[in-house]
Design an enzyme around this catalytic site. Structure first.
Site, PDB file in Angstrom:
ATOM      1  CB  CYS A   1      -0.954  -0.015   1.197  1.00  0.00           C
ATOM      2  SG  CYS A   1      -2.310  -1.187   0.992  1.00  0.00           S
TER       3      CYS A   1
ATOM      4  CE  LYS B   1      -4.532   2.943  -0.581  1.00  0.00           C
ATOM      5  NZ  LYS B   1      -5.507   3.335   0.445  1.00  0.00           N
TER       6      LYS B   1
ATOM      7  CG  ASP C   1     -16.840   4.777   3.154  1.00  0.00           C
ATOM      8  OD1 ASP C   1     -16.063   4.016   3.767  1.00  0.00           O
ATOM      9  OD2 ASP C   1     -17.940   5.136   3.618  1.00  0.00           O
ATOM     10  CG  ASP C   2     -12.695   1.668   3.713  1.00  0.00           C
ATOM     11  OD1 ASP C   2     -11.487   1.915   3.606  1.00  0.00           O
ATOM     12  OD2 ASP C   2     -13.349   1.908   4.731  1.00  0.00           O
TER      13      ASP C   2
ATOM     14  CG  ASP D   1      -6.330  -2.189  -2.597  1.00  0.00           C
ATOM     15  OD1 ASP D   1      -5.178  -1.969  -3.036  1.00  0.00           O
ATOM     16  OD2 ASP D   1      -6.822  -1.575  -1.641  1.00  0.00           O
TER      17      ASP D   1
ATOM     18  CG  ASP E   1     -10.983  -1.617   0.560  1.00  0.00           C
ATOM     19  OD1 ASP E   1     -10.551  -1.148   1.623  1.00  0.00           O
ATOM     20  OD2 ASP E   1     -10.414  -1.438  -0.530  1.00  0.00           O
TER      21      ASP E   1
ATOM     22  N   GLY F   1     -10.971 -12.777 -14.095  1.00  0.00           N
ATOM     23  CA  GLY F   1     -10.034 -11.687 -13.916  1.00  0.00           C
ATOM     24  C   GLY F   1      -9.475 -11.211 -15.244  1.00  0.00           C
TER      25      GLY F   1
ATOM     26  CG  ASP G   1      -9.350  -0.909   4.947  1.00  0.00           C
ATOM     27  OD1 ASP G   1      -9.662   0.199   4.465  1.00  0.00           O
ATOM     28  OD2 ASP G   1      -8.995  -1.859   4.236  1.00  0.00           O
TER      29      ASP G   1
END
Length: 359
Positions: free
Chosen positions: A21, A24, A54-55, A72, A95, A143, A231
């Site tokens: 993360c 980001k 928000d998540d 994510d 999330d 995917g 989170d």
């Protein structure tokens, strides 16, 4: 020292400019980019969009079901491919839990330097992600993949919740207590790993934390006295607390002496270990943070440290604290701790201003 992958080929972290993360986009730049988008048309069934950072997005399907949708993905935070896949999948599913939902399905996002990484390494990344989804009780049903310069893996995660049980970051209330579900320091560990300074014990603690699913979120949303959740990930505890403060129009007060910390993290910070993202985070929002305690380098690094697959930050009534802590413990988060409370904005502040105070 730390565990290393036994696969042939380059180390995963050597192929990426950042990891986890910490990849980001810096929060100030992201806010500026999003602010240039034209206003979205109103959709009656869209319960949560991008308005409050928000998540996940939430779309009401009917009176009993709301669909939670999020995505994510990031570049490697560790060299072991199976662990990388596990961490990325755990982080993506978080999330859904942060909104109070239960995951139902995932789609894989895969970008790999196909002519650089051995194919068995890529397979192990995918297997790691699938192993986490099996624990969560959901399939990876499809995917998309591309040949990319840097290795990238993550998920599109879909979940369900009752519309009345969605937990937004904008619903924190003055008087609420704040509880953090996981200890801080994953980013510090990852920086130490890159410098060859992370012990076997530190590596194990990092993996255990980053692969622990935040399944407590689904159970916590069933409590009427749990008002808001988010989170803690790439913007650090301070950044995500500020998002909650802005969304709810409140002030957040964090107790600097009550923050749960992974073993050895403070000592690593004193040795100069920190991620580049931590400094960028402080540059973006440090001017919005005040302190009734000294905000020294250790504390500043802790609250800005990007948490890859970090814990839930829960805003609840004081009467619910013991119940919330017991639910966290039931789902493996024994180090969940009370870290602060919610208060009204100071006199003279704009009603929409973010505000965070460390005590």
């Amino acid at each position: 020292m730390m565990q290393k992958s036994t696969h042939q080929g380059p180390a995963l972290t050597s192929l990426s400019h950042g990891g986890g993360c910490g990849c980001k986009i810096e929060p100030g730049i992201l806010s500026e980019l999003l602010s240039t988008l034209p206003a979205a048309q109103p959709f009656k069934q869209l319960m949560v969009g991008i308005e409050t950072a928000d998540d996940a997005a939430v779309y009401r399907l009917n009176d009993a079901q709301a669909l939670i949708a999020t995505t994510d993905f990031f570049m490697p935070i560790v060299d072991d491919p199976f662990d990388f896949g596990r961490i990325a999948a755990t982080n993506a599913l978080s999330d859904v839990y942060a909104m109070g939902g239960t995951p139902i399905m995932a789609l894989a996002i895969v970008g790999m330097p196909i002519n650089v990484l051995p194919h068995d390494v890529i397979r192990d990344i995918l297997h790691g992600g699938q192993s986490v989804c099996e624990v969560a009780g959901i399939p990876i049903a499809g995917g998309h993949s591309i040949d990319s310069v840097e290795p990238i893996y993550g998920l599109v995660a879909l979940g369900l919740a009752h519309p009345d049980r969605i937990r937004r970051n904008s619903d924190a209330r003055v008087g609420d207590v704040l509880i953090l579900g996981k200890p801080l320091g994953v980013g510090i560990y990852s920086a130490a790993l890159k410098k060859g300074m992370l012990s076997d014990e530190g590596y194990a603690a990092m993996i255990n934390s980053a692969t622990l699913l935040n399944r407590a979120g689904s159970a916590l949303a069933e409590l009427d006295h749990v008002h808001a959740m988010t989170d803690v990930t790439g913007f650090g505890l301070a950044g995500h607390a500020l998002e909650l403060a802005k969304a709810a129009g409140v002030s957040i007060e964090l107790n600097a002496h009550s923050l749960p910390i992974l073993p050895g993290v403070s000592e690593l910070i004193k040795q100069g270990i920190a991620t580049g993202a931590s400094g960028r985070n402080w540059q973006a929002y440090g001017h919005q943070v005040s302190g009734l305690v000294q905000i020294d380098e250790v504390l500043k690094t802790l609250i800005t440290d990007p948490q890859t697959s970090g814990g839930l930050l829960v805003s609840c009534s004081p009467s619910a604290v013991d119940h919330v802590l017991s639910i966290f413990a039931q789902y493996g988060c024994e180090q969940a701790s009370v870290v602060g409370h919610v208060s009204s904005l100071p006199q003279g502040n704009d009603a929409q201003a973010e505000f965070l105070c460390l005590r």
